[in-house]
Scaffold this motif. Sequence first.
Motif, PDB file in Angstrom:
ATOM      1  N   GLY A  27       0.798  -1.217   0.000  1.00 42.63           N
ATOM      2  CA  GLY A  27       0.000   0.000   0.000  1.00 42.63           C
ATOM      3  C   GLY A  27       0.834   1.271   0.000  1.00 42.63           C
ATOM      4  N   PRO A  28       0.262   2.401   0.434  1.00 44.07           N
ATOM      5  CA  PRO A  28       0.955   3.688   0.372  1.00 44.07           C
ATOM      6  C   PRO A  28       2.111   3.779   1.355  1.00 44.07           C
ATOM      7  CG  PRO A  28      -1.133   3.907   1.535  1.00 44.07           C
ATOM      8  CD  PRO A  28      -1.115   2.524   0.959  1.00 44.07           C
ATOM      9  N   GLY A  29       3.124   4.557   0.949  1.00 43.61           N
ATOM     10  CA  GLY A  29       4.285   4.774   1.801  1.00 43.61           C
ATOM     11  C   GLY A  29       5.203   5.793   1.169  1.00 43.61           C
ATOM     12  N   LYS A  30       6.386   5.930   1.751  1.00 47.05           N
ATOM     13  CA  LYS A  30       7.340   6.880   1.182  1.00 47.05           C
ATOM     14  C   LYS A  30       8.763   6.464   1.511  1.00 47.05           C
ATOM     15  CE  LYS A  30       7.467  10.182   5.067  1.00 47.05           C
ATOM     16  NZ  LYS A  30       7.240  11.581   5.467  1.00 47.05           N
ATOM     17  N   TYR A  31       9.688   6.836   0.603  1.00 48.36           N
ATOM     18  CA  TYR A  31      11.117   6.679   0.831  1.00 48.36           C
ATOM     19  C   TYR A  31      11.675   8.028   1.264  1.00 48.36           C
ATOM     20  CZ  TYR A  31      11.285   2.022  -1.170  1.00 48.36           C
ATOM     21  OH  TYR A  31      11.115   0.682  -1.395  1.00 48.36           O
ATOM     22  N   VAL A  32      12.445   8.024   2.336  1.00 50.66           N
ATOM     23  CA  VAL A  32      13.081   9.233   2.839  1.00 50.66           C
ATOM     24  C   VAL A  32      14.581   9.096   2.626  1.00 50.66           C
ATOM     25  CG1 VAL A  32      13.414  10.734   4.838  1.00 50.66           C
ATOM     26  CG2 VAL A  32      11.273   9.469   4.578  1.00 50.66           C
ATOM     27  N   PHE A  33      15.161  10.031   1.871  1.00 48.54           N
ATOM     28  CA  PHE A  33      16.575   9.965   1.515  1.00 48.54           C
ATOM     29  C   PHE A  33      17.386  10.986   2.309  1.00 48.54           C
ATOM     30  CE2 PHE A  33      14.132   8.430  -2.090  1.00 48.54           C
ATOM     31  CZ  PHE A  33      14.774   7.242  -2.389  1.00 48.54           C
ATOM     32  N   GLU A  34      18.637  10.608   2.594  1.00 48.06           N
ATOM     33  CA  GLU A  34      19.509  11.463   3.396  1.00 48.06           C
ATOM     34  C   GLU A  34      19.832  12.782   2.702  1.00 48.06           C
ATOM     35  OE1 GLU A  34      20.493  10.934   6.509  1.00 48.06           O
ATOM     36  OE2 GLU A  34      19.305   9.095   6.549  1.00 48.06           O
ATOM     37  N   ILE A  35      19.659  12.853   1.384  1.00 49.27           N
ATOM     38  CA  ILE A  35      19.969  14.085   0.656  1.00 49.27           C
ATOM     39  C   ILE A  35      18.919  15.163   0.890  1.00 49.27           C
ATOM     40  CG2 ILE A  35      21.302  12.911  -1.129  1.00 49.27           C
ATOM     41  CD1 ILE A  35      18.843  13.029  -2.919  1.00 49.27           C
ATOM     42  N   PRO A  59       5.703   5.268  -8.015  1.00 54.50           N
ATOM     43  CA  PRO A  59       5.995   6.598  -7.471  1.00 54.50           C
ATOM     44  C   PRO A  59       4.921   7.598  -7.867  1.00 54.50           C
ATOM     45  CG  PRO A  59       7.400   6.139  -9.351  1.00 54.50           C
ATOM     46  CD  PRO A  59       6.627   4.879  -9.086  1.00 54.50           C
ATOM     47  N   LYS A  60       4.658   8.558  -6.962  1.00 60.14           N
ATOM     48  CA  LYS A  60       3.636   9.561  -7.236  1.00 60.14           C
ATOM     49  C   LYS A  60       4.163  10.985  -7.161  1.00 60.14           C
ATOM     50  CE  LYS A  60      -0.288   6.731  -5.723  1.00 60.14           C
ATOM     51  NZ  LYS A  60      -1.456   6.623  -4.805  1.00 60.14           N
ATOM     52  N   ALA A  61       5.042  11.263  -6.201  1.00 61.85           N
ATOM     53  CA  ALA A  61       5.526  12.630  -6.045  1.00 61.85           C
ATOM     54  C   ALA A  61       6.837  12.638  -5.283  1.00 61.85           C
ATOM     55  CB  ALA A  61       4.491  13.481  -5.318  1.00 61.85           C
ATOM     56  N   VAL A  62       7.660  13.665  -5.539  1.00 61.90           N
ATOM     57  CA  VAL A  62       8.892  13.908  -4.793  1.00 61.90           C
ATOM     58  C   VAL A  62       8.742  15.239  -4.077  1.00 61.90           C
ATOM     59  CG1 VAL A  62      11.373  14.312  -4.937  1.00 61.90           C
ATOM     60  CG2 VAL A  62      10.313  12.598  -6.408  1.00 61.90           C
ATOM     61  N   THR A  63       8.980  15.235  -2.763  1.00 59.43           N
ATOM     62  CA  THR A  63       8.805  16.445  -1.961  1.00 59.43           C
ATOM     63  C   THR A  63      10.000  16.631  -1.045  1.00 59.43           C
ATOM     64  OG1 THR A  63       7.715  15.328  -0.104  1.00 59.43           O
ATOM     65  CG2 THR A  63       6.311  16.010  -1.950  1.00 59.43           C
ATOM     66  N   GLY A  64       9.981  17.729  -0.302  1.00 55.81           N
ATOM     67  CA  GLY A  64      10.952  17.925   0.756  1.00 55.81           C
ATOM     68  C   GLY A  64      10.596  17.050   1.946  1.00 55.81           C
ATOM     69  N   LEU A  65      11.432  17.077   2.968  1.00 58.04           N
ATOM     70  CA  LEU A  65      11.200  16.259   4.147  1.00 58.04           C
ATOM     71  C   LEU A  65       9.962  16.729   4.905  1.00 58.04           C
ATOM     72  CD1 LEU A  65      14.846  15.922   5.508  1.00 58.04           C
ATOM     73  CD2 LEU A  65      13.553  14.277   4.133  1.00 58.04           C
TER      74      LEU A  65
END
Length: 289
Positions: A174-182, A251-257
Amino acid sequence: MSDVGSEDFDEDQSYLGEYEGDRNEAGERHGVGRAVLPNGDTYQGMYENGKRSGQGTYRFKNGARYIGEYYQNLKHGQGIFYYPDGSKYEGSWVNDQRQGHGLYTYPNQDTYEGEWLHHQRNGQGIYHYNDTGSRYMGTWVMGKIESAGEFIHLNHRYQGNFLNNNPFVFQPSGPGKYVFEIGCEQHGEYLQVDQPASDEENGKHGKAQKSRSPYPGHGEGYFSIGASGEEDRGDAEEDEIVSTMALKWKPKAVTGLSLWTPAKDPSSDGEGLASADEKGGSKPPTPET
């Protein structure tokens, strides 16, 4: 050994065997003593009115041993159980079972630290992978992963819902997100879709051999299922086609933290788990079984 193990080591509950130590006025074992039991096990520690109570060490003839607290002949309180395969549990016991907070170290040095109930992982906990340093933080219900969790890797983490088809395999759903160190996040959704198996995956009796990581950059996750739902069928034809379930990240969107508010998986009634960032850092409470 799996973390369902210590119930396989039954202590001799009889009063027979050799005993050296203190006794009460009724002649019962009471105080400090050492017993050699008929089955070859030994116990050295405290007794109360004929039963193991207080601090003691119980050594099994197969090499396992328990060092900790007893009550009425049962492991009860804080104690450490060493298993013959090199695994170890250190934590709380209730009526001879792992219950409360404890740390389980597996033979491969993976660890689980968190809550237990009736020998099973139950409640909040962290599973740490020794070979990669990755760790999963989430909720277990009677040994199985329940709903929202967080998979933390060296330079990124995944936050979302998980399914548990195997106690040691964490499958996002289901829905989720990847959080990157950059400093960015990729939001999306994991979907399970049917996909024809490759020639390599199609073998006799509908057995598939390939399994890949479900995470972006590590290939797609394939969870192969025989056409009959069984591992082996003696009457299966050689050209039987294996169906596979491919775990796809959309993937659906790329955002800030941003703070993580877990979306509820329609297939689960479990509540979400706050991310480590919301708690003020990625340091686990710790992370076994």
